[in-house]
Motif scaffolding. Structure first.
Motif, PDB file in Angstrom:
ATOM      1  N   GLN A  41      -1.034  -1.596  -6.792  1.00 36.47           N
ATOM      2  CA  GLN A  41      -1.495  -0.527  -5.908  1.00 36.47           C
ATOM      3  C   GLN A  41      -2.798  -1.060  -5.320  1.00 36.47           C
ATOM      4  O   GLN A  41      -3.731  -1.374  -6.074  1.00 36.47           O
ATOM      5  N   ASP A  43      -5.920  -0.640  -2.463  1.00 41.72           N
ATOM      6  CA  ASP A  43      -6.663   0.269  -1.580  1.00 41.72           C
ATOM      7  C   ASP A  43      -7.229  -0.520  -0.406  1.00 41.72           C
ATOM      8  O   ASP A  43      -8.036  -1.428  -0.603  1.00 41.72           O
ATOM      9  N   VAL A  50      -3.868   3.523   0.441  1.00 39.41           N
ATOM     10  CA  VAL A  50      -3.341   2.767  -0.693  1.00 39.41           C
ATOM     11  C   VAL A  50      -1.903   2.374  -0.397  1.00 39.41           C
ATOM     12  O   VAL A  50      -1.109   3.197   0.055  1.00 39.41           O
ATOM     13  N   ARG A  51      -1.597   1.111  -0.654  1.00 34.21           N
ATOM     14  CA  ARG A  51      -0.244   0.592  -0.440  1.00 34.21           C
ATOM     15  C   ARG A  51       0.233  -0.121  -1.695  1.00 34.21           C
ATOM     16  O   ARG A  51      -0.558  -0.693  -2.440  1.00 34.21           O
ATOM     17  N   LYS A  52       1.558  -0.115  -1.895  1.00 37.82           N
ATOM     18  CA  LYS A  52       2.191  -0.797  -3.033  1.00 37.82           C
ATOM     19  C   LYS A  52       2.716  -2.159  -2.593  1.00 37.82           C
ATOM     20  O   LYS A  52       3.142  -2.331  -1.447  1.00 37.82           O
TER      21      LYS A  52
END
Length: 117
Positions: A41, A43, A50-52
């Motif tokens: 995760q 930021d 927030v991206r995965k």
């Protein structure tokens, strides 16, 4: 790859790639991945959020070593399904002499979301 065989791109092409700095918030094992990986995760600040991502960096990094670390990722690729995970960015790195991935990271603290120039 020699200079003669390297594909040339223009400045406009490079500027289309959104390489941004993000701070890893969490790193968890990804047992469903075909190759050993973590689910990160990341930021990228208030404008991106927030991206995965799935990252095959298990040889050089333990999950607890990744939390808080700055990484460089492409944030404008389409999302990609990786097993049960919808990856929302591509965390960048380099293969070492053994083929294991070492992260591409800034060498100073910069704000999440900063674009590579």
């Amino acid at each position: 790859m020699s200079d003669a065989s390297m594909q040339q791109i223009g400045w406009d092409d490079f500027m289309k790639v959104e390489l941004r700095v993000g701070r890893v918030l969490s790193a968890e094992p990804f047992p469903q991945a075909r190759k050993p990986a973590y689910i990160l995760q990341v930021d990228f600040g208030p404008d991106i959020g927030v991206r995965k991502s799935s990252a095959q960096v298990t040889v050089h990094y333990a999950p607890e070593d990744l939390v808080g670390r700055l990484v460089v990722a492409v944030v404008n690729f389409p999302n990609k399904q990786i097993g049960p995970l919808m990856s929302e960015c591509l965390v960048t790195g380099f293969h070492d002499a053994d083929g294991n991935v070492a992260l591409c990271v800034p060498d100073r603290d910069v704000p999440p979301g900063t674009k590579l120039l």
